[in-house]
Design a protein around this motif. Structure first.
Motif, mmCIF file in Angstrom:
data_model
loop_
_atom_site.group_PDB
_atom_site.id
_atom_site.type_symbol
_atom_site.label_atom_id
_atom_site.label_comp_id
_atom_site.label_asym_id
_atom_site.label_seq_id
_atom_site.Cartn_x
_atom_site.Cartn_y
_atom_site.Cartn_z
ATOM 1 N N MET A 33 0.838 -1.200 0.000
ATOM 2 C CA MET A 33 0.000 0.000 0.000
ATOM 3 C C MET A 33 0.880 1.260 0.000
ATOM 4 O O MET A 33 1.875 1.320 0.689
ATOM 5 N N SER A 34 0.506 2.216 -0.694
ATOM 6 C CA SER A 34 1.331 3.402 -0.813
ATOM 7 C C SER A 34 0.862 4.503 0.142
ATOM 8 O O SER A 34 1.110 5.669 -0.070
ATOM 9 N N ALA A 35 0.153 4.116 1.184
ATOM 10 C CA ALA A 35 -0.357 5.127 2.106
ATOM 11 C C ALA A 35 0.773 5.730 2.924
ATOM 12 O O ALA A 35 1.826 5.119 3.104
ATOM 13 N N THR A 36 0.606 6.910 3.429
ATOM 14 C CA THR A 36 1.612 7.560 4.255
ATOM 15 C C THR A 36 1.653 6.876 5.615
ATOM 16 O O THR A 36 0.670 6.264 6.031
ATOM 17 N N PRO A 37 2.799 6.918 6.308
ATOM 18 C CA PRO A 37 2.952 6.188 7.564
ATOM 19 C C PRO A 37 1.846 6.468 8.583
ATOM 20 O O PRO A 37 1.409 5.577 9.290
ATOM 21 N N THR A 38 1.376 7.701 8.640
ATOM 22 C CA THR A 38 0.391 8.033 9.660
ATOM 23 C C THR A 38 -0.934 7.320 9.440
ATOM 24 O O THR A 38 -1.713 7.137 10.360
ATOM 25 N N THR A 39 -1.216 6.921 8.188
ATOM 26 C CA THR A 39 -2.512 6.273 7.925
ATOM 27 C C THR A 39 -2.295 4.837 7.485
ATOM 28 O O THR A 39 -3.027 4.305 6.675
ATOM 29 N N SER A 40 -1.238 4.203 8.013
ATOM 30 C CA SER A 40 -0.839 2.902 7.468
ATOM 31 C C SER A 40 -1.598 1.729 8.079
ATOM 32 O O SER A 40 -1.142 0.609 7.972
ATOM 33 N N THR A 41 -2.695 1.929 8.759
ATOM 34 C CA THR A 41 -3.507 0.786 9.159
ATOM 35 C C THR A 41 -4.016 0.119 7.902
ATOM 36 O O THR A 41 -4.233 0.791 6.885
ATOM 37 N N PRO A 42 -4.195 -1.219 7.904
ATOM 38 C CA PRO A 42 -4.592 -1.928 6.680
ATOM 39 C C PRO A 42 -5.884 -1.368 6.079
ATOM 40 O O PRO A 42 -5.976 -1.206 4.872
ATOM 41 N N SER A 43 -6.876 -1.080 6.910
ATOM 42 C CA SER A 43 -8.160 -0.629 6.369
ATOM 43 C C SER A 43 -8.009 0.726 5.681
ATOM 44 O O SER A 43 -8.564 0.951 4.607
ATOM 45 N N ALA A 44 -7.212 1.595 6.263
ATOM 46 C CA ALA A 44 -7.022 2.917 5.645
ATOM 47 C C ALA A 44 -6.308 2.768 4.312
ATOM 48 O O ALA A 44 -6.635 3.417 3.336
ATOM 49 N N GLY A 45 -5.316 1.826 4.278
ATOM 50 C CA GLY A 45 -4.579 1.590 3.051
ATOM 51 C C GLY A 45 -5.477 1.052 1.960
ATOM 52 O O GLY A 45 -5.434 1.528 0.824
ATOM 53 N N GLN A 46 -6.321 0.122 2.325
ATOM 54 C CA GLN A 46 -7.249 -0.441 1.343
ATOM 55 C C GLN A 46 -8.197 0.641 0.834
ATOM 56 O O GLN A 46 -8.484 0.734 -0.348
ATOM 57 N N HIS A 47 -8.626 1.427 1.795
ATOM 58 C CA HIS A 47 -9.544 2.506 1.459
ATOM 59 C C HIS A 47 -8.905 3.435 0.437
ATOM 60 O O HIS A 47 -9.511 3.798 -0.564
ATOM 61 N N ARG A 48 -7.640 3.744 0.670
ATOM 62 C CA ARG A 48 -6.913 4.656 -0.207
ATOM 63 C C ARG A 48 -6.745 4.041 -1.606
ATOM 64 O O ARG A 48 -6.931 4.702 -2.605
ATOM 65 N N LEU A 49 -6.418 2.742 -1.628
ATOM 66 C CA LEU A 49 -6.235 2.058 -2.907
ATOM 67 C C LEU A 49 -7.531 2.094 -3.706
ATOM 68 O O LEU A 49 -7.531 2.389 -4.903
ATOM 69 N N ARG A 50 -8.614 1.816 -3.017
ATOM 70 C CA ARG A 50 -9.905 1.829 -3.698
ATOM 71 C C ARG A 50 -10.219 3.211 -4.248
ATOM 72 O O ARG A 50 -10.759 3.375 -5.329
ATOM 73 N N HIS A 51 -9.837 4.209 -3.450
ATOM 74 C CA HIS A 51 -10.071 5.593 -3.873
ATOM 75 C C HIS A 51 -9.269 5.917 -5.141
ATOM 76 O O HIS A 51 -9.804 6.450 -6.105
ATOM 77 N N VAL A 52 -7.996 5.522 -5.133
ATOM 78 C CA VAL A 52 -7.128 5.800 -6.282
ATOM 79 C C VAL A 52 -7.636 5.069 -7.518
ATOM 80 O O VAL A 52 -7.723 5.622 -8.607
ATOM 81 N N LEU A 53 -8.004 3.784 -7.302
ATOM 82 C CA LEU A 53 -8.515 2.984 -8.406
ATOM 83 C C LEU A 53 -9.797 3.602 -8.967
ATOM 84 O O LEU A 53 -9.976 3.701 -10.179
ATOM 85 N N GLY A 54 -10.660 4.042 -8.053
ATOM 86 C CA GLY A 54 -11.922 4.670 -8.466
ATOM 87 C C GLY A 54 -11.661 5.920 -9.290
ATOM 88 O O GLY A 54 -12.260 6.119 -10.340
ATOM 89 N N GLN A 55 -10.730 6.740 -8.817
ATOM 90 C CA GLN A 55 -10.392 7.971 -9.532
ATOM 91 C C GLN A 55 -9.851 7.661 -10.926
ATOM 92 O O GLN A 55 -10.172 8.314 -11.898
ATOM 93 N N TRP A 56 -9.023 6.609 -10.964
ATOM 94 C CA TRP A 56 -8.404 6.226 -12.228
ATOM 95 C C TRP A 56 -9.461 5.760 -13.229
ATOM 96 O O TRP A 56 -9.467 6.163 -14.394
ATOM 97 N N LEU A 57 -10.408 4.943 -12.742
ATOM 98 C CA LEU A 57 -11.494 4.490 -13.602
ATOM 99 C C LEU A 57 -12.356 5.662 -14.059
ATOM 100 O O LEU A 57 -12.823 5.709 -15.186
ATOM 101 N N PHE A 58 -12.541 6.602 -13.147
ATOM 102 C CA PHE A 58 -13.340 7.787 -13.447
ATOM 103 C C PHE A 58 -12.694 8.594 -14.577
ATOM 104 O O PHE A 58 -13.361 9.030 -15.519
#
Lengths: 291, 296
Positions: free
Chosen positions: B1-26
């Motif tokens: 996950m490419s999340a920043t250290p402060t938000t590196s909990t797994p759920s936050a990382g997944q959330h971020r990945l989904r967000h990036v993927l969503g933006q990319w698809l958009f």
């Protein structure tokens, strides 16, 4: 005279309006009246009218032969509005969520095809869709993806595609205008209250964009119902819409009273659709909206 | 996950990945949307340069279809007819539409306002096929359809049916009125009041203050009318009678006979016109202080 104008602003307003109002009265309202009157007259053999009142033309409209075309046109107009909304809404949302500079460029990029001649845009699809020599079928066969040409032309698919291509900007622009004015703090408030992405859309974004959706749907539905060029070119002479039948009555069969009756009915349906849509849409907006 | 250290909990990382993927698809969707609008036009233009009678198999670059277009006297005549009809109908519609817009914007309530509104906005809503047959019936009944305006236009002899020009004015008045009204609605009235306080006559106020202020709107309306007039096929087709062609009417006739790269060449020419007009409209819109891009 001057004094009279000073005292009566209504008179001044009508003085400014007079030229355009008279022009439209003579060349729009009166012609509309003529069509309505014609629709109740009998035809004569040479393409004119006989001044005898009859309801025969309206009876003939419900003749299965013509009524089927009427229903088919309604179906096409519905499909066009539906697919324009389905594909246009996300695009409007995409544009509305870009930074301001990109946004303006994207809106402009949407206007360019929109300002381009409708006939030219329809012709472009003709060169792509034709069964044996259309670009899409030629390429798909050359690449070995298909063996036989796909039925892309002279059918409901081709007409709907042509109409969606022609009118989708009319759907996107009003929705974009509604979304662009959307207050971002409302979305943040919904998220703060733990609304899911879908809930935010269903309860906040969609109701607030509804005026744009309603305007867009009418702007697409009405011209699609009255389409003439698209079915004439992409329907391949096999699929007719009501606009083609009306044209044939006026330019081919020379039955003007019947053509008039078809037109009056078409305009009545458009008026009815507008009234129903605005009424239900208005209530929906009130129920679903925040106010 | 490419999340920043402060938000590196797994759920936050997944959330971020989904967000990036969503933006990319958009972004991909947005790109596909514009490709849908532009690709057919682009392909049309490309094949106008095709060195073959085919519009689906590329056979090298040529300008011969443009030469053929320029040598086709009927196409050239249709082009001049189009321009003449657009110039005359735009001039009339712009004056009438501007006056109407002033009436509707300045005098908000007056007797008959509803009738004026309906008459002025109905032509925008009604489909062109309905308007076309209405005009055909009217011109036929009144005999106006027979009047031909013979004129020398830039040295070309034209014979233009009056009915075509009347029809174009009829559908253009409303569009001009809407555009000018939008401009008037956001105009600063205090400048006119100031002029009148300084004892400028109503005429002087109009020419020196009101007209210059609303000029961007008038220009925008005129450009829209010009475009609509150049583009119109249905109303011209019905009101012109046999033998009179504008460019769209001529193109429709050519399409009926079959697809050739010559039609692509004429289409590309019309496309060029549209682009030129959009550019001009954009320059006119620069004069508006409005933030949003207008509807037209």
């Amino acid at each position: 005279m001057n004094e009279l104008l000073q005292r009566k602003p209504g008179l001044r307003a009508w003085l400014l309006l007079a030229p355009s109002f008279l022009w439209l009265l003579i060349f729009f309202i009166i012609p509309l009246g003529i069509i309505v009157v014609y629709s109740f007259l009998e035809r004569d053999l040479y393409g004119g009218v006989v001044w005898k009142w009859t309801l025969e033309n309206y009876r003939r409209v419900f003749d299965p032969l013509y009524f089927k075309t009427f229903l088919y046109s309604l179906w096409i107009a519905f499909l066009t509005a539906f697919f324009s909304l389905l594909f246009g809404y996300p695009l409007a949302y995409y544009i509305a969520t870009r930074p301001e500079k990109t946004r303006n460029a994207l809106v402009l990029a949407l206007m360019i095809p929109f300002w381009t001649n409708f006939l030219v845009r329809t012709y472009a699809w003709l060169t792509l869709l034709r069964t044996n020599t259309g670009l899409i079928n030629v390429w798909l066969q050359e690449w070995g993806i298909i063996d036989h040409p796909l039925p892309l032309f002279g059918n409901t698919f081709a007409i709907t595609l042509g109409l969606v291509y022609g009118w989708m900007p009319d759907m996107i622009l009003p929705i974009y205008a509604a979304l662009e004015q959307l207050d971002r703090s409302l979305l943040e408030a919904a998220e703060d209250l733990y609304a899911s992405g879908w809930q935010v859309f269903r309860r906040v974004i969609w109701p607030l964009s509804l005026p744009g959706v309603i305007a867009g749907t009418m702007l697409v539905f009405i011209p699609s119902l009255g389409a003439f060029v698209t079915p004439a070119i992409l329907g391949g002479g096999k699929r007719l819409m009501i606009g083609n039948v009306i044209t044939n009555q006026f330019l081919g069969a020379h039955d003007w009273p019947f053509g008039s009756a078809l037109s009056v009915l078409m305009m009545a349906v458009m008026l009815l659709a507008t009234l129903i849509y605005f009424r239900t849409g208005g209530e929906e907006a009130r129920r679903g909206g925040l106010g | 996950m490419s999340a920043t250290p402060t938000t590196s909990t797994p759920s936050a990382g997944q959330h971020r990945l989904r967000h990036v993927l969503g933006q990319w698809l958009f972004h991909l969707y947005g790109f596909a949307g514009y490709a849908f609008f532009y690709l057919p036009i682009l392909i049309l233009v490309i094949f106008s340069f095709n060195d073959s009678r085919s519009v689906s198999k590329w056979a090298g670059f040529t300008l011969r279809w443009y030469e053929a277009m320029l040598q086709d006297r009927q196409i050239m005549l249709a082009l001049w007819n189009s321009v003449f009809v657009a110039v005359v109908s735009t001039a009339i519609a712009t004056v009438l539409g501007t006056l109407a817009a002033m009436a509707l914007e300045r005098y908000r309530r007056f007797p008959g306002r509803l009738i004026a509104d309906i008459t002025l906005y109905l032509p925008i809503i009604i489909p062109d096929i309905a308007m076309a047959i209405m005009l055909l019936a009217f011109f036929n009944l009144s005999g106006i359809g027979l009047h031909i305006w013979k004129v020398h236009f830039f040295g070309v002899r034209l014979a233009v049916p009056i009915s075509v020009i009347i029809g174009h004015v009829a559908f253009n008045i409303s569009f001009v009125a809407v555009v000018v009204q939008a401009r008037l609605a956001q105009m600063d009235r205090t400048l006119e009041e100031a002029a009148q306080d300084l004892y400028a006559s109503p005429w002087r106020t109009f020419w020196r203050v009101t007209l210059p202020l609303m000029m961007p709107g008038v220009l925008g309306g005129a450009l829209l009318a010009f475009t609509l007039s150049l583009d119109d096929f249905v109303i011209t087709f019905f009101t012109s009678g046999a033998g009179f062609n504008t460019l769209p009417v001529r193109v429709f006739g050519m399409i009926r006979k079959g697809v050739t790269p010559k039609i692509n060449a004429v289409s590309s020419l019309m496309l060029g016109f549209s682009l030129l007009l959009v550019t001009l409209a954009l320059l006119a819109a620069r004069g508006r202080e409005e933030r949003k891009v207008g509807f037209f």
